[in-house]
Design an enzyme around this catalytic site. Structure first.
Site, short mmCIF file in Angstrom:
data_model
loop_
_atom_site.label_atom_id
_atom_site.label_comp_id
_atom_site.label_asym_id
_atom_site.label_seq_id
_atom_site.Cartn_x
_atom_site.Cartn_y
_atom_site.Cartn_z
N CYS A 127 0.55 -1.36 0.44
CA CYS A 127 0.40 0.08 0.18
C CYS A 127 0.71 0.88 0.16
O CYS A 127 0.46 2.49 0.39
CB CYS A 127 -0.91 -0.19 1.16
N HIS A 262 -3.82 6.53 2.49
CA HIS A 262 -3.61 5.24 2.04
C HIS A 262 -5.23 4.85 1.84
O HIS A 262 -5.74 5.71 3.58
CB HIS A 262 -2.73 4.42 2.59
N ASN A 293 -10.10 -0.21 -0.24
CA ASN A 293 -8.84 -0.61 -0.04
C ASN A 293 -7.87 -1.17 -1.28
O ASN A 293 -7.82 -2.78 -1.32
CB ASN A 293 -8.25 -1.55 1.41
O1 UT7 Z 1 -4.14 -2.17 3.93
C1 UT7 Z 1 -3.30 -2.50 4.25
C2 UT7 Z 1 -3.49 -1.32 5.67
N1 UT7 Z 1 -4.63 -2.31 6.19
C3 UT7 Z 1 -4.45 -1.49 7.14
O2 UT7 Z 1 -4.54 -0.79 7.95
C4 UT7 Z 1 -6.14 -2.42 8.18
C5 UT7 Z 1 -6.26 -2.09 9.21
N2 UT7 Z 1 -7.09 -2.70 9.90
C6 UT7 Z 1 -8.79 -2.45 9.95
O3 UT7 Z 1 -9.22 -1.44 9.16
C7 UT7 Z 1 -9.29 -2.70 11.16
O4 UT7 Z 1 -8.60 -3.63 11.72
C8 UT7 Z 1 -10.43 -4.46 10.41
C9 UT7 Z 1 -11.83 -3.14 9.42
C10 UT7 Z 1 -9.94 -5.64 9.74
C11 UT7 Z 1 -11.54 -4.93 11.43
O5 UT7 Z 1 -11.82 -4.03 12.37
P1 UT7 Z 1 -11.87 -3.81 14.03
O6 UT7 Z 1 -12.43 -3.34 14.50
O7 UT7 Z 1 -10.48 -3.34 14.18
O8 UT7 Z 1 -12.46 -5.59 13.74
P2 UT7 Z 1 -11.76 -6.72 15.28
O9 UT7 Z 1 -10.96 -7.98 14.07
O10 UT7 Z 1 -10.85 -5.38 16.07
O11 UT7 Z 1 -13.25 -7.08 15.28
C12 UT7 Z 1 -13.79 -7.15 16.29
C13 UT7 Z 1 -15.21 -7.58 16.59
C14 UT7 Z 1 -14.80 -9.10 17.14
O12 UT7 Z 1 -15.98 -9.24 17.78
P3 UT7 Z 1 -16.46 -9.03 19.54
O13 UT7 Z 1 -15.51 -10.19 19.87
O14 UT7 Z 1 -16.01 -7.79 19.76
O15 UT7 Z 1 -17.33 -9.80 19.55
C15 UT7 Z 1 -15.30 -9.49 15.51
O16 UT7 Z 1 -15.01 -10.93 15.83
O17 UT7 Z 1 -15.85 -7.77 15.16
C16 UT7 Z 1 -16.25 -8.75 14.80
N3 UT7 Z 1 -16.30 -8.99 13.64
C17 UT7 Z 1 -16.96 -9.20 12.83
N4 UT7 Z 1 -17.95 -8.96 12.89
C18 UT7 Z 1 -18.62 -8.53 11.55
C19 UT7 Z 1 -15.01 -8.92 12.92
N5 UT7 Z 1 -14.72 -9.44 11.04
C20 UT7 Z 1 -15.85 -9.25 10.99
C21 UT7 Z 1 -16.70 -8.78 10.19
N6 UT7 Z 1 -17.94 -9.31 10.09
N7 UT7 Z 1 -16.00 -9.14 8.96
#
Ligand code: UT7
Length: 337
Positions: A127, A262, A293
């Protein structure tokens, strides 16, 4: 220029000039993929994806839309805006992680399709690839190595994304953005602030090496991501890098006309803007909502949209920053074409 005397160990060089982005272009694949098309396989919802990432829809390339095709379609308007043709290019740099050949690079084919036989090579900085490319192109132009350099950021990430992976299926997308970097009488590209953190090499990576894929018959690999780790690194680590790019350019945030980070996650974009203390009315790229993205393509695509919609002034200053797998990053202030 008088010849250098034999034995002095000195070479002669032309004068160092300046560089600028003279043209910008983008290509968004035809196929629109709304969140609703992806949610079932990852037990998610349109609401969750919009709230946690800011993505409403993205584009996936269809048949006949290769990395090369998309690059050429993005390059054409950039060349036109710069007022040159492919034959005028002194080099072609393609930033990508999704060209499906280990070798040769995509760039020579892109050059060939544009009518160029110039030096052509790919760079792999995920990226951050486009901003790395702008830095290389700028220095090539400044030192007289080339008069015009094409930089393309292009991805067909749908080929390397598992639609069953909850952490990435809704994020990654396809597209291409391109810029022509040309010689200039004034400084149009500020110093690049860049670096890497190889200790976090596994935070975003292809799940298996090609050798393991082959020897252990693991099936098709995809790109995996430790989302929260990358999110924290981006929010806490990248605002200081962006600030350093402002400092290196000798300007302050209130002198900016645009912030083009980005397009990884709208929450990262908003957090960075807050940490940088950007003025409330500063145009900030949020192309992610409709483009997802697109890794190396995201910064030029976001700039192209803002320029095309007249949201940012030609001749104004934009702070751009790319960050991602490596982990790697690069940021610079540029004059908007
Ligand atoms: O391009 C290269 C650079 N990339 C980035 O900069 C991306 C950086 N990361 C992100 O943008 C975020 O981490 C994501 C968008 C990928 C994920 O968001 P998050 O807020 O970090 O989610 P998380 O992994 O902390 O999960 C939060 C909650 C969890 O549930 P509980 O444990 O709070 O009940 C997950 O199980 O959301 C749940 N979850 C989902 N729910 C619905 C994780 N993925 C999903 C999903 N749909 N796809």
């Amino acid at each position: 220029m008088s010849p250098t005397p034999k034995g002095t160990g000195h070479l002669t060089a032309g004068p160092v000039t300046h560089s600028r982005i003279a043209g910008i272009g983008g290509y968004r694949p035809r196929r629109v993929v709304p969140n609703s098309e992806l949610v079932e396989r990852i037990d998610s919802s349109d609401e969750w994806i919009r709230e946690r990432s800011g993505i409403i829809e993205r584009r996936f390339a269809g048949e006949g839309e290769s990395v090369i095709d998309m690059s050429v379609l993005a390059a054409a308007p950039a060349l036109e805006m710069a007022g040159i043709t492919g034959a005028d290019l002194g080099a072609v740099i393609v930033a990508t992680v999704s060209w499906p050949y280990q070798t040769p690079a995509a760039a020579p084919l892109v050059a060939e399709r544009l009518g160029s036989t110039a030096a052509a090579f790919d760079i792999s900085a995920a990226c951050a690839g486009y901003c790395h490319g702008i830095s290389l192109a700028s220095d090539m132009v400044r030192t007289g190595q080339a008069e015009h350099v094409l930089v393309v950021g292009v991805e067909r990430l749908s080929d390397f994304t598992s639609l069953d992976d909850r952490g990435t299926a809704f994020i990654f997308a396809d597209g291409a953005g391109a810029a022509v970097v040309s010689r200039s009488d004034t400084v149009g590209i500020g110093p690049t602030v860049w670096g890497s953190d190889g200790a976090q090499w596994e935070a975003i990576s292809q799940t298996e090496s090609w050798i393991d894929v082959h020897e252990k018959q693991l099936g098709w690999p995809h790109i995996g991501m430790a989302g929260q780790t990358v999110f924290r690194w981006a929010v806490w680590g990248m605002a200081p890098v962006a600030q350093q790019a402002l400092d290196a350019a000798g300007i302050t945030a209130d002198q900016l006309d645009a912030f083009i980070p980005h397009q990884a996650n709208v929450r990262i974009i908003d957090a960075m803007a807050k940490k940088l203390g950007l003025p409330a009315d500063l145009p900030i790229a949020r192309d992610i909502a409709y483009t997802g993205n697109t890794s190396a393509a995201s910064v030029p695509l976001a700039m192209e949209r803002m320029v095309r919609h007249g949201e940012i002034p030609s001749g104004g200053l934009a702070l751009q920053i790319g960050f991602g797998a490596g982990l790697s990053y690069a940021a610079q202030v540029v004059v908007i074409p």
